[in-house]
Write an enzyme that holds these catalytic residues in place. Structure first.
Site, PDB file in Angstrom:
ATOM      1  N   GLY A 167       0.817  -1.212   0.000  1.00  0.00           N
ATOM      2  CA  GLY A 167       0.000   0.000   0.000  1.00  0.00           C
ATOM      3  C   GLY A 167       0.849   1.258   0.000  1.00  0.00           C
ATOM      4  O   GLY A 167       0.582   2.207  -0.746  1.00  0.00           O
ATOM      5  N   ASP A 168       1.896   1.283   0.826  1.00  0.00           N
ATOM      6  CA  ASP A 168       2.807   2.426   0.846  1.00  0.00           C
ATOM      7  C   ASP A 168       3.518   2.578  -0.493  1.00  0.00           C
ATOM      8  O   ASP A 168       3.702   3.695  -0.996  1.00  0.00           O
ATOM      9  CB  ASP A 168       3.857   2.234   1.943  1.00  0.00           C
ATOM     10  CG  ASP A 168       3.278   2.352   3.335  1.00  0.00           C
ATOM     11  OD1 ASP A 168       2.891   3.463   3.722  1.00  0.00           O
ATOM     12  OD2 ASP A 168       3.215   1.328   4.037  1.00  0.00           O
ATOM     13  N   SER A 169       3.941   1.459  -1.063  1.00  0.00           N
ATOM     14  CA  SER A 169       4.702   1.508  -2.309  1.00  0.00           C
ATOM     15  C   SER A 169       3.841   1.994  -3.464  1.00  0.00           C
ATOM     16  O   SER A 169       4.294   2.775  -4.309  1.00  0.00           O
ATOM     17  CB  SER A 169       5.286   0.134  -2.619  1.00  0.00           C
ATOM     18  OG  SER A 169       6.163  -0.278  -1.590  1.00  0.00           O
ATOM     19  N   ALA A 172       3.486   5.646  -3.130  1.00  0.00           N
ATOM     20  CA  ALA A 172       4.714   6.330  -3.532  1.00  0.00           C
ATOM     21  C   ALA A 172       4.793   6.478  -5.047  1.00  0.00           C
ATOM     22  O   ALA A 172       5.245   7.515  -5.555  1.00  0.00           O
ATOM     23  CB  ALA A 172       5.922   5.550  -3.015  1.00  0.00           C
TER      24      ALA A 172
END
Length: 396
Positions: A167-169, A172
């Site tokens: 999810g973070d990637s 980003a």
């Protein structure tokens, strides 16, 4: 050789994953990324997962090509340093909870007033507006609310996560795309700076393919289906005689014919009811049983060789050990050799995407805490005596 982002100045005000991964991408392609860290330990990612000499190996990759400056955001002189950097930046990337930077005088209104062309990328759990904006939200929450967790796993078990902070990637990547679009608008279209507002749950939600229109028109709720994708048949994971897991994608019409011939089922290849995806999906259990039976009768190497000869998309499920010895990974430079600060050799991921004219490179691995502070401050006009004073009073 110039890089595509040569001359672009980026200020990173963030920690851990989403914001720093966004700036990592920019740094890999030539942007001058200054990462602001707390003098008290710096980014917590420095201590996450496997450590070498007290520092995370993840950090070596996540912070490559960045310059580290320490600044105490609770000290007025530390804030003054950051404001001066922001006044010269093309892009500021931050992933604090909404309102935190505003209270420090580093919000959009303050920074854009001093630098009207600034592009400010803001990553947060729920975005800068809406009733949830003040809630804390990590990537796991974005994956859950954005729909990914609900459809991941097997139908008779609870939802599962992927083995990385996906999810973070994903957030980003959207952030980097948004930053470059805003930068192009400023430089090519003569536009002003603007905010790129990336919410983690929306970043994941944007990847959910046809989920929204299928629910709207048919009331269809996609559920967990394990390793198969209903409506796209055959595409599944199969286990060979020697216990290897192999992904086989035979869902194209012509590919399906070649797959059935390869597994010794010309009867299925010639069945007119299986000529289209809809017909194959209606008999998915039968087709998967046939492919399973063939796979369990042969070792993995033989399975993969037969499918390659038949031009059927297939792969064993790679571990990182498989990647290190795979000819394709090696030929494409996806396993790079570098050295840590103490001289220890280290293999790191290659840089994606591949640009033929101006490729990204690894200039250096993640810096030590505050490694570039003095040089950055000197560029801003601080004298050595002024830098010493800032250090003595706890501002840097």
């Amino acid at each position: 050789m110039d890089k595509p982002l040569q001359g672009v100045k980026v200020l990173e005000l963030g920690t851990l994953i989403a914001g720093p991964f966004c700036t990592r991408i920019l740094a890999e392609f030539g942007a001058d990324v200054i990462k602001v860290e707390s003098p008290d330990g710096g980014d917590p990612l420095r201590q996450w997962r496997k450590l070498h000499e007290g520092t995370s190996l993840w950090w070596a990759v996540q912070a490559r090509n960045k310059r580290s400056l320490t600044a105490n955001l609770k000290h007025p002189d530390g804030l003054a340093v950051v404001r001066r950097l922001a006044a010269e930046a093309d892009i500021v990337v931050e992933n604090f909870r909404p309102g935190v930077l505003d209270r420090l005088g580093l919000g959009w209104e303050a920074l854009s007033a001093a630098n009207p062309g600034l592009v400010m990328v803001r990553l947060s759990g729920f975005g800068q507006t809406g009733p949830y904006k003040d809630r804390p939200g990590f990537g796991a929450i974005g994956e859950s609310m954005g729909g990914l967790r609900y459809i991941t796993g097997f139908p008779d078990r609870p939802p599962v996560r992927t083995g990385i902070s996906i999810g973070d990637s994903i957030a980003a990547l959207w952030a980097a795309i948004g930053a470059l679009m805003a930068l192009r608008h400023r430089e090519v279209n003569g536009g002003a700076g603007q905010v790129v507002d990336v919410a983690l749950y929306e970043a994941v939600f944007a990847m959910m393919e046809s989920m929204v229109p299928e629910f709207d028109l048919f009331g269809f709720v996609r559920e967990r289906t394990g390793n198969i994708m209903p409506g796209i048949t055959p595409s599944n994971t199969h286990t060979t005689r020697d216990g290897r897991h192999v992904i086989i994608g035979g869902n194209g019409d012509a590919i399906f014919l070649r797959l059935m011939q390869a597994i010794g089922r010309p009867d299925l290849a010639g069945d007119p009811t299986l000529a289209s995806n809809a017909g194959r999906d209606a008999r998915a259990a039968e087709l998967y049983a046939a492919i399973d039976a063939w796979c369990t009768a042969h070792d993995g190497d033989a399975v993969l060789a037969a499918l390659e000869a038949a031009q059927v998309p297939a792969s064993s499920v790679f571990s990182v050990a498989d990647m290190f010895r795979d000819a394709q990974f090696l030929a494409r430079g996806m396993i790079e050799s570098a050295n840590l600060a103490d001289g220890t050799p280290l293999r790191v991921p290659g840089i994606v995407p591949r640009l033929t004219g101006t490729p990204g490179t690894t200039a250096w691995l993640g810096p030590t805490l505050g490694e570039h502070t003095d040089a950055i401050l000197a560029d801003l006009g601080y004298t050595p005596a002024a830098v010493t004073a800032l250090r003595e009073n706890g501002a840097i």
